[in-house]
Design a protein around this motif. Structure first.
Motif, mmCIF file in Angstrom:
data_model
loop_
_atom_site.group_PDB
_atom_site.id
_atom_site.type_symbol
_atom_site.label_atom_id
_atom_site.label_comp_id
_atom_site.label_asym_id
_atom_site.label_seq_id
_atom_site.Cartn_x
_atom_site.Cartn_y
_atom_site.Cartn_z
ATOM 1 N N LEU A 79 36.928 55.720 40.493
ATOM 2 C CA LEU A 79 37.921 54.768 40.316
ATOM 3 C C LEU A 79 38.865 55.486 39.693
ATOM 4 O O LEU A 79 39.192 56.680 38.894
ATOM 5 C CB LEU A 79 38.386 53.875 39.895
ATOM 6 N N GLN A 115 41.968 48.497 43.231
ATOM 7 C CA GLN A 115 41.891 49.535 43.264
ATOM 8 C C GLN A 115 43.652 49.643 43.960
ATOM 9 O O GLN A 115 45.049 50.003 43.418
ATOM 10 C CB GLN A 115 41.634 50.945 42.677
ATOM 11 N N ILE A 156 39.932 49.033 34.913
ATOM 12 C CA ILE A 156 39.855 49.647 36.603
ATOM 13 C C ILE A 156 38.556 48.596 36.821
ATOM 14 O O ILE A 156 38.626 48.528 38.203
ATOM 15 C CB ILE A 156 39.789 50.468 36.372
#
Length: 757
Positions: free
Chosen positions: A441, A688, A756
């Motif tokens: 990510l 994301q 994240i």
């Protein structure tokens, strides 16, 4: 002189008159020839062929026979052969009927090495022209052969050592036998002197009884006086000889017993020394890691760095007179410190949960992906292995010791050999790894802190999502820095998948200030739809020393079914700035690399129809640069991870919240919960995408005129630990580590890390 354009036409041969070795290297194909071929042998593709020769019959307990598949060439592949193990010799025949008249080849196990490739394959080599690549019918049969071979090898080595001991014992026995024979001769002479002396005395007495007068009587009396003196001297000598004989006979048995006692004591001493040497070796290995962890505090860090080339050996049975166990000098400095100060290193895990057996309709997923960039297509975790691309990138440091050795090199050309071997070694971890790592990510990080064990620290960060790019920075206390930014492009072509790493790798050495760069080759995954997956590496690498102008051109030969050459072959030549060759490299990217010093080079004839000239290199004997570490036990059920890879996803305290170890979908997959991992993977990818849209909205509000190529607002994402700049060496736009991560870890301050996960 060879250039990259005609490098595939190189010819390498060693001079037949050279006292060290011979090799032949023609058009990227290497043939090793023996210096002296015995008249009873001739070379063939299958190994050394000998004339009619039948193994010596042995009792059933010392013989092992059976059918084994032996590699012949790429046309015929593995062929079934009848193998006989007897008296420390491994011989093979085409059929059992040939045992009476034709032996196809023999290896003496006393000087051979036995290695295991996989579940059924094993290799036996004497380090010269004889190498047998063998395959058993099953893993159990393979293990039976390995056990029999190892026992036969140990017995052959032991008999060889005992033969040396017996020879020396025979010298003592021979000396005693010679002395005993001389003593017997002396005893015989003693008896003869006594016998003849007595006869002489009687003859003289008879003459004296004749009572001769005149000159004859004077002569007889003179002879009688001399005989009397001779008798007195002889009697003294006879008495001394008698005493010596008595003494010699008395002590002869004692000498024999003393000699036997010395032999027995020597055997016991050797066995004791062998045990002590092994215990010493194991203790030193156990304390090596702990000593390096405290080397800085104990002011021996420099000594540790300088002495890493010392090797540790077990006691050898072939050395009957003495046993030498080289020890690292740093331990002599450490013995004065209390053991309580040595903090033990963290024990790393050696297993992960076995890979579940999930069925999946591969074609239903892949049929719509032909010709597309796979990084933009959501894929289920069924295709993955439980580590991220950042962790896979950190695996390049599997053989960091090559850079440690390179940092110590005084010669830049020799240093280039180790750097080139390091570039090749990064592919050895991929040979069985058909799983795809997780796409990181944006903002994901991974740290690999091995400073206490191996002296280096490594940090990776995903700095871009489209195109996906990861920045990597590693620095070692042993004098080197490694950095790279890799963008992976992949295309699915139906039958195979091509993975093209883009970006440059930099290695900088502090002491010499030598700065090396190189790029990665293309990785191809074959049999995507039908058949067993297998991986190949192909392409060319130019390793360049920007400080000196030295260059190494490496060629990764693609696999070809019709090629007679060894699979996964890598060849290369190290040249200085003037194009003069100094070293030739050869080997395979999945096993080992060797290098040979070039003594002389010249142009050869034309190469067939192409009309290109060959280059002839006369070199010294090849030396090993690098060899692949064996896989852990049970690796086939653990995604074929190496010992290092098994530790990469191990949970650790104090790492950043963005670290790959904390990624939930990856953790669930490692635990075998793939359905939950797939659901979690979709959640993370959507999170994301939402973060990206938010950044684009912010960028649009600040700069409405800035548009990307696709018409969407420009993504103004900035990496946290790396900064974007122009590389002064290559001129590329790259991300370079700007510092601060390890300091933040020491403080435990991660406020700036994005959320994240």
């Amino acid at each position: 002189m060879a250039t990259p354009e005609n490098s595939r036409n190189w010819l390498l041969i060693h001079s037949p008159n050279h006292p060290i070795s011979q090799s032949c290297y023609v058009n990227d194909k290497t043939f090793h020839l023996p210096l002296k071929v015995p008249p009873v042998c001739s070379l063939s593709l299958g190994g050394v062929m000998s004339e009619a020769k039948t193994p010596t019959p042995t009792p059933p307990g010392d013989t092992y026979k059976g059918w084994v598949f032996k590699w012949t060439n790429y046309i015929k592949g593995y062929q079934r052969r009848w193998f006989v193990l007897s008296n420390g010799l491994l011989s093979y025949y085409r059929t059992q009927a040939e045992m009476g008249h034709t032996c196809r080849g023999t290896i003496n196990l006393a000087t051979a090495t036995i290695t295991v490739d996989d579940a059924c394959n094993f290799v036996i080599s004497n380090g010269g022209t004889q190498t047998y690549h063998l395959k058993a019918s099953c893993e159990v049969e393979r293990q039976r052969w390995i056990t029999a071979l190892e026992l036969a090898k140990a017995k052959a080595v032991r008999m060889q050592a005992e033969s040396g001991k017996t020879d020396k014992g025979e010298l003592f026995s021979s000396a005693l036998r010679t002395l005993s024979n001389k003593v017997e001769d002396l005893s015989t002479c003693n008896d003869l002197i006594s016998k003849h002396g007595s006869a002489l005395q009687r003859s003289l007495a008879e003459l004296d009884g004749l009572r001769l007068t005149g000159e004859a009587g004077d002569k007889i009396r003179q002879v009688t006086e001399r005989a009397t003196l001779f008798r007195i001297t002889s009697n003294a000598m006879i008495n001394s000889c008698r005493d010596f004989l008595t003494l010699a006979q008395t002590h002869s048995k004692r000498w024999q017993k003393a000699l036997q006692a010395e032999r027995d004591q020597r055997v016991r001493l050797e066995e004791t020394l062998e045990q002590l040497a092994k215990q010493h070796n194991h203790l030193e290995r156990a304390f090596r890691g702990a000593a390096q962890a405290n080397a800085k505090n104990l002011n021996v860090c420099e000594a540790s760095d300088e002495d890493d080339d010392n090797e540790f050996f077990d006691a050898m049975e072939e050395a009957p007179e003495f046993i030498t166990v080289p020890a690292d000098p740093q331990f002599h400095k450490l013995v004065s410190f209390p053991l309580a100060e040595l903090v033990p290193l963290k024990k790393r895990r050696t297993r992960i949960p076995d890979k579940p057996n999930y069925s999946l309709n591969l074609w239903s997923i892949m049929k719509n992906c032909i010709g597309k960039e796979l990084s933009k297509i959501p894929m289920p975790v069924n295709f993955n292995e439980p580590i991220s691309m950042l962790q896979r990138l950190s695996e390049d440091l599997e053989y960091h010791e090559l850079l440690d050795k390179a940092a110590k090199c005084q010669n830049s050309l020799e240093q280039m050999c180790y750097v080139a071997a390091f570039a090749v070694s990064a592919y050895s971890t991929t040979v069985y790894r058909t799983g795809k790592p997780f796409n990181p990510l944006l903002g994901e990080t991974y740290e690999l802190d091995r400073k206490r064990e191996s002296g280096y620290r490594s940090l990776c960060e995903q700095v871009s999502h489209h195109p996906p790019a990861a920045a990597h920075h590693a620095i070692s206390d042993r004098g080197w820095t490694l950095r790279q930014e890799i963008t992976v492009a992949s295309k699915f072509r139906g039958k195979y998948l091509s993975i093209m790493p883009l970006g440059t790798i930099h290695a900088v050495f502090e002491k010499s200030n030598n700065h090396y760069t190189w790029k990665k080759v293309t990785t191809t995954v074959h049999n995507i739809i039908v058949g067993k997956l297998w991986i190949d590496q192909s392409g060319e690498i130019d390793v360049v020393n920007h400080t000196t102008g030295d260059r190494c051109h490496l060629k990764f030969a693609p696999y070809s079914y019709f090629s007679r050459d060894v699979a996964r072959k890598v060849t290369g030549v190290v040249m200085d700035k003037d194009g003069k060759a100094h070293y030739v490299l050869s080997g395979t990217w999945d096993e080992k690399m060797e290098f040979s010093k070039v003594m002389q080079s010249s142009r050869g004839g034309e190469n067939g129809t192409e009309g290109k000239q060959k280059t002839v290199y006369q070199t010294l004997k090849a030396r090993e640069l690098w060899r692949r570490n064996p896989l852990p036990d049970g690796a086939e059920t653990m995604y074929y991870f190496t010992a290092l890879a098994l530790t990469l996803n191990e949970l650790e305290d104090g790492v950043a919240p963005t670290d790959s170890r904390r990624r939930p979908d990856q953790r669930l997959m490692e635990e075998g919960r793939w359905d939950e991992a797939n659901a979690e993977k979709q959640r993370l990818e959507e999170k994301q995408r939402s973060a990206r849209r938010e950044r684009e909205r912010e960028a649009a509000s600040q700069r409405t005129s800035s548009q990307s190529e696709e018409g969407a607002p420009h993504d103004n994402y900035l990496a946290l630990w790396f900064e974007r700049c122009e590389d002064p060496i290559t001129g590329e736009e790259i991300h370079i580590y700007k510092g601060g991560y390890w300091e933040a870890k020491e403080r435990g301050s991660w406020e700036n890390c994005p959320n994240i996960f």
